[in-house]
Design an enzyme around this catalytic site. Structure first.
Site, PDB file in Angstrom:
ATOM      1  N   THR A  66       1.088  -1.187  -0.099  1.00 43.37           N
ATOM      2  CA  THR A  66      -0.166  -0.136   0.047  1.00 43.37           C
ATOM      3  C   THR A  66       0.846   1.121  -0.006  1.00 43.37           C
ATOM      4  O   THR A  66       2.044   1.087   0.299  1.00 43.37           O
ATOM      5  CB  THR A  66      -0.938   0.146   1.191  1.00 43.37           C
ATOM      6  OG1 THR A  66      -1.304  -1.191   1.713  1.00 43.37           O
ATOM      7  CG2 THR A  66      -2.040   0.880   1.392  1.00 43.37           C
ATOM      8  N   THR A  79      -1.577   0.244   6.646  1.00 37.56           N
ATOM      9  CA  THR A  79      -0.869  -0.524   5.544  1.00 37.56           C
ATOM     10  C   THR A  79      -0.803  -1.922   6.399  1.00 37.56           C
ATOM     11  O   THR A  79       0.176  -2.114   7.012  1.00 37.56           O
ATOM     12  CB  THR A  79       0.518  -0.086   5.107  1.00 37.56           C
ATOM     13  OG1 THR A  79       1.137  -1.194   4.431  1.00 37.56           O
ATOM     14  CG2 THR A  79       1.529   0.472   6.116  1.00 37.56           C
ATOM     15  N   GLY A  80      -1.585  -2.861   5.808  1.00 37.90           N
ATOM     16  CA  GLY A  80      -1.600  -4.107   6.545  1.00 37.90           C
ATOM     17  C   GLY A  80      -2.564  -5.182   5.783  1.00 37.90           C
ATOM     18  O   GLY A  80      -2.990  -5.190   5.009  1.00 37.90           O
ATOM     19  N   GLY A  94      -5.491  -6.399   5.278  1.00 36.83           N
ATOM     20  CA  GLY A  94      -6.875  -5.644   5.165  1.00 36.83           C
ATOM     21  C   GLY A  94      -7.989  -6.252   5.917  1.00 36.83           C
ATOM     22  O   GLY A  94      -8.957  -5.427   6.360  1.00 36.83           O
ATOM     23  N   ARG A 152     -11.881  -9.197  -4.731  1.00 40.07           N
ATOM     24  CA  ARG A 152     -11.452  -8.901  -3.244  1.00 40.07           C
ATOM     25  C   ARG A 152     -10.917  -7.451  -3.119  1.00 40.07           C
ATOM     26  O   ARG A 152     -10.271  -6.811  -3.956  1.00 40.07           O
ATOM     27  CB  ARG A 152     -10.202  -9.834  -2.745  1.00 40.07           C
ATOM     28  CG  ARG A 152      -9.990  -9.587  -1.263  1.00 40.07           C
ATOM     29  CD  ARG A 152      -8.670  -8.597  -1.370  1.00 40.07           C
ATOM     30  NE  ARG A 152      -8.118  -8.521   0.090  1.00 40.07           N
ATOM     31  CZ  ARG A 152      -7.278  -7.668   0.432  1.00 40.07           C
ATOM     32  NH1 ARG A 152      -6.809  -6.933  -0.492  1.00 40.07           N
ATOM     33  NH2 ARG A 152      -6.987  -7.681   1.859  1.00 40.07           N
ATOM     34  N   VAL A 153     -11.686  -6.693  -2.099  1.00 40.06           N
ATOM     35  CA  VAL A 153     -11.401  -5.473  -1.987  1.00 40.06           C
ATOM     36  C   VAL A 153     -11.009  -5.484  -0.258  1.00 40.06           C
ATOM     37  O   VAL A 153     -11.586  -6.045   0.595  1.00 40.06           O
ATOM     38  CB  VAL A 153     -12.624  -4.321  -1.975  1.00 40.06           C
ATOM     39  CG1 VAL A 153     -12.072  -3.276  -1.448  1.00 40.06           C
ATOM     40  CG2 VAL A 153     -12.917  -4.399  -3.420  1.00 40.06           C
ATOM     41  N   GLY A 154      -9.727  -4.622   0.140  1.00 44.97           N
ATOM     42  CA  GLY A 154      -9.369  -4.547   1.319  1.00 44.97           C
ATOM     43  C   GLY A 154      -9.578  -3.395   1.800  1.00 44.97           C
ATOM     44  O   GLY A 154     -10.861  -2.772   1.643  1.00 44.97           O
ATOM     45  N   ASP A 155      -8.954  -2.958   3.104  1.00 42.98           N
ATOM     46  CA  ASP A 155      -9.241  -1.915   3.705  1.00 42.98           C
ATOM     47  C   ASP A 155      -8.988  -0.607   3.134  1.00 42.98           C
ATOM     48  O   ASP A 155      -9.531   0.319   3.730  1.00 42.98           O
ATOM     49  CB  ASP A 155      -8.522  -1.906   5.129  1.00 42.98           C
ATOM     50  CG  ASP A 155      -7.073  -1.857   4.976  1.00 42.98           C
ATOM     51  OD1 ASP A 155      -6.236  -2.725   4.296  1.00 42.98           O
ATOM     52  OD2 ASP A 155      -6.225  -0.978   5.618  1.00 42.98           O
TER      53      ASP A 155
END
Length: 330
Positions: free
Chosen positions: A179, A229-230, A232, A207-210
């Site tokens: 990220t 950043t991690g 998600g 897929r969608v992260g944070d």
């Protein structure tokens, strides 16, 4: 409200950095790109521009550099495509904009800002987001623009491991931390936060992260701004960025302690990992992470860009905040 008289800009280029995998040439390129992002973003602040401009400028620099998993350097999905997400938020007004699963947007952070400023919505995804980008004059490129050999080979390795039903053998292939982000405080005391990502290597099913989810990977209010950043899924489940800011703005916790409680305690206790950058309205900085390293940089009163990568490099948040006490109330 009191606020810092000197603008501050913090950036990150992702956590999960592995020292042994970093060649001298890559380290030099990463540090140079982050220095440019800091200088270009801070120039906006010194010119009296709002925090939003600094955040947008800094993230655009990182999106244009293939060393980072965002924009040009985005990883590939299981199907061999690039799907990018981004978000931005203005702490003064609580306006926000985000995009997810875009394939042709050269700088997703610019589209996220356009969603915030020129639509009645907060989040747009996929084809609809790209149709809006075209209406707004946001640069669209052929998907081949995002193809880099390094990212392609990471996918090929992951696909072979998938076929053999093996776990991904190295962190670079398996990691969830790719990220870029920025948080800024301008001369008017206003905060902003932004995040952009290419997502997870070998991800499936859209897929969608944070990162594009307001409150999870990106959040800003009048007292606090955070970009994460991690992994998600864990940032979503803890609403990590919002929780940090609530600890600061509602419980009056120092930002270093608030960020550390979420990033280095709550998320790891659930099985996740990663890092974040956080900034409060007095210019205090937090950069917690629980991996070997995190690309991070900051610039403030001295006007000098500072960049760090590994966990043994000093940064303004290395000093452990004092523990909370039962009488610590405002």
């Amino acid at each position: 409200m009191t606020h810092a008289t000197t603008p501050v800009l913090i950036i990150h280029g992702g956590s999960g950095v592995v020292r042994r995998d970093m060649t001298p040439a890559k380290e030099k390129a990463v540090r140079a790109a982050m220095t440019k992002a800091l200088l270009d973003g801070y120039a906006q602040l010194k010119a009296g521009k709002p925090a939003l401009d600094a955040v947008t400028t800094a993230i655009t620099v990182l999106e244009d550099d293939s060393n980072f998993n965002a924009g040009k350097g985005s990883v590939f999905t299981h199907d061999g495509k690039n799907e990018m997400d981004a978000a931005i938020m203005d702490g003064d007004t609580l306006r926000a904009g985000s995009v997810a699963a875009v394939h042709r947007v050269k700088n997703p952070i610019l589209l996220a800002r356009a969603v915030m400023e020129h639509s009645s919505h907060v989040m747009l995804v996929g084809d609809g987001a790209e149709a809006f980008a075209k209406e707004q004059g946001i640069t669209l490129v052929d998907p081949s623009y995002f193809r880099t050999e390094e990212r392609w080979q990471q996918l090929q390795k992951a696909l072979k491991e998938d076929a053999a039903k093996q776990p991904h053998a190295d962190l670079e292939t398996a990691k969830h931390f790719g990220t870029v982000g920025a948080v800024a405080l301008d001369s008017d005391g206003h905060l902003a936060a932004g995040t952009s990502t290419g997502g997870m290597n070998d991800k499936r099913w859209g897929r969608v992260g944070d990162s594009p989810i307001i409150g999870a990977g990106t959040y800003a209010n009048a007292q606090c701004a955070v970009s994460g950043t991690g992994w998600g899924e864990f940032y979503i489940r803890t609403v990590a960025a919002h929780e940090i800011c609530m600890k600061v703005s509602m419980l009056n916790e120092p930002i270093q302690r608030a960020a550390a409680e979420v990033i280095n305690q709550e998320i790891p206790s659930m099985g996740g990992n990663g890092g974040a950058i956080a900034l409060d309205s007095d210019g205090h900085i937090a950069m917690p992470f629980n991996t070997d390293g995190m690309y991070r940089g900051w610039i403030g009163a001295d006007g000098v860009p500072h960049v760090a990568i590994y966990d043994d490099e000093p940064d303004p948040s290395n000093q452990t905040p004092a523990p909370a006490t039962s009488s610590a109330q405002d």
